[in-house]
Design a protein around this motif. Structure first.
Motif, mmCIF file in Angstrom:
data_model
loop_
_atom_site.group_PDB
_atom_site.id
_atom_site.type_symbol
_atom_site.label_atom_id
_atom_site.label_comp_id
_atom_site.label_asym_id
_atom_site.label_seq_id
_atom_site.Cartn_x
_atom_site.Cartn_y
_atom_site.Cartn_z
ATOM 1 N N VAL A 36 0.515 -1.137 -0.556
ATOM 2 C CA VAL A 36 -0.094 0.120 -0.051
ATOM 3 C C VAL A 36 0.856 1.100 -0.014
ATOM 4 N N GLU A 37 0.825 2.465 -0.886
ATOM 5 C CA GLU A 37 1.473 3.334 -1.280
ATOM 6 C C GLU A 37 0.398 5.077 -0.837
ATOM 7 N N LEU A 38 0.466 5.301 0.413
ATOM 8 C CA LEU A 38 -0.046 6.891 0.061
ATOM 9 C C LEU A 38 0.717 8.069 -0.085
ATOM 10 N N SER A 39 -0.285 9.041 -0.935
ATOM 11 C CA SER A 39 1.570 10.055 -1.550
ATOM 12 C C SER A 39 -0.035 11.165 -0.687
ATOM 13 N N VAL A 40 0.820 12.326 -0.028
ATOM 14 C CA VAL A 40 -0.571 13.424 0.723
ATOM 15 C C VAL A 40 0.257 14.542 0.639
ATOM 16 N N ASN A 41 0.229 15.729 0.321
ATOM 17 C CA ASN A 41 0.107 16.981 0.330
ATOM 18 C C ASN A 41 0.803 17.705 1.190
ATOM 19 N N GLY A 42 1.422 18.347 1.873
ATOM 20 C CA GLY A 42 1.859 19.701 3.693
ATOM 21 C C GLY A 42 1.061 19.292 4.132
ATOM 22 N N LYS A 43 -0.062 19.620 3.141
ATOM 23 C CA LYS A 43 -1.434 20.028 4.409
ATOM 24 C C LYS A 43 -2.592 18.682 4.331
ATOM 25 N N GLY A 44 -1.971 17.033 4.043
ATOM 26 C CA GLY A 44 -2.719 16.593 4.677
ATOM 27 C C GLY A 44 -3.722 15.981 3.669
ATOM 28 N N ILE A 51 -2.644 0.668 -4.552
ATOM 29 C CA ILE A 51 -2.827 -0.906 -4.009
ATOM 30 C C ILE A 51 -2.217 -1.789 -4.644
ATOM 31 N N ASP A 52 -1.575 -2.762 -4.814
ATOM 32 C CA ASP A 52 -1.117 -3.861 -4.906
ATOM 33 C C ASP A 52 -1.781 -4.732 -5.394
ATOM 34 N N ASP A 53 -2.391 -5.281 -6.216
ATOM 35 C CA ASP A 53 -2.626 -6.567 -6.496
ATOM 36 C C ASP A 53 -3.205 -8.014 -5.764
ATOM 37 N N SER A 54 -2.046 -7.517 -4.902
ATOM 38 C CA SER A 54 -1.978 -8.952 -4.400
ATOM 39 C C SER A 54 -2.746 -8.287 -3.415
ATOM 40 N N LEU A 55 -3.374 -7.688 -2.950
ATOM 41 C CA LEU A 55 -4.111 -7.431 -1.772
ATOM 42 C C LEU A 55 -5.553 -7.756 -1.766
ATOM 43 N N SER A 61 -6.309 -7.461 5.215
ATOM 44 C CA SER A 61 -5.351 -6.891 5.557
ATOM 45 C C SER A 61 -4.885 -5.787 5.075
ATOM 46 N N LEU A 62 -5.995 -5.663 3.924
ATOM 47 C CA LEU A 62 -5.787 -4.553 2.918
ATOM 48 C C LEU A 62 -6.489 -3.824 3.894
ATOM 49 N N GLN A 63 -7.601 -3.550 4.674
ATOM 50 C CA GLN A 63 -8.187 -2.858 4.943
ATOM 51 C C GLN A 63 -6.891 -2.425 6.110
ATOM 52 N N SER B 61 -11.738 2.506 -8.163
ATOM 53 C CA SER B 61 -12.229 2.591 -7.909
ATOM 54 C C SER B 61 -12.998 2.509 -6.025
ATOM 55 N N LEU B 62 -12.242 1.302 -6.245
ATOM 56 C CA LEU B 62 -11.836 1.091 -4.123
ATOM 57 C C LEU B 62 -11.117 2.121 -4.647
ATOM 58 N N GLN B 63 -9.306 2.460 -4.747
ATOM 59 C CA GLN B 63 -8.935 3.878 -4.666
ATOM 60 C C GLN B 63 -9.265 4.884 -4.603
ATOM 61 N N ILE B 64 -10.177 5.591 -4.952
ATOM 62 C CA ILE B 64 -10.327 6.337 -5.411
ATOM 63 C C ILE B 64 -11.631 6.388 -4.234
#
Lengths: 101, 101
Positions: A36-44, A51-55, A61-63, B61-64
């Motif tokens: 799982v990779e999440l990108s945010v800006n400095g304001k949050g 999300i990786d396909d395997s999840l 686990s995903l949740q 859709s899940l990611q969005i």
């Protein structure tokens, strides 16, 4: 222009700079070894979530991994905001309203 | 005890109350007609994330929908923090350091 006006004007300028700086920053947080990779800006604000396909076969686990990534990202954003605000105060040394150097 | 000590003590008490209050609050945000449900406390910490089974076949859709839920939750948390802080200042009317009623 009085001293207080100068101080207030400086504070407004610095606050605007800080907001622009935060908006332009990006933080990337990974959980589950990068599944799982999440990108945010400095304001949050969340910019991207990958999300990786395997999840997709393992909802539990995903949740859990997404919850962890969000909480890590929020901590990072908060810490950066605090550091930036302190930096801003530091850079105002020349017009510190409390008189210290 | 001087007036300023009383003011500072009151501010500390109120700040501690505010933190406890925020921690005890829970907000629930839904996106995709309830297919994604995100629960956060008043400090913005994620407590729970529930994903509908039907989304496990549709990663895009899940990611969005998750991105939308996080951003909605963060807005809600921020607005509540601002309201609570204003409420705290309001309740300090009796010892306003700026002297207004």
């Amino acid at each position: 222009m009085g001293d207080m006006s100068k101080i207030l004007e400086g504070m407004q300028e610095n606050a605007a700079k800080l907001q622009a700086e935060l908006e332009s920053k990006t933080f990337s947080v990974k959980s589950g070894g990068g599944m799982v990779e999440l990108s945010v800006n400095g304001k949050g604000e969340v910019i991207d979530l990958i999300i990786d396909d395997s999840l997709m076969d393992d909802k539990d686990s995903l949740q859990i991994l997404i919850i962890g990534a969000i909480n890590d990202a929020n901590k990072m954003v908060l810490q950066n905001q605090q550091n930036s605000a302190l930096g801003m105060l530091g850079s105002m040394g020349g017009m510190n309203p409390f008189g210290a150097k």
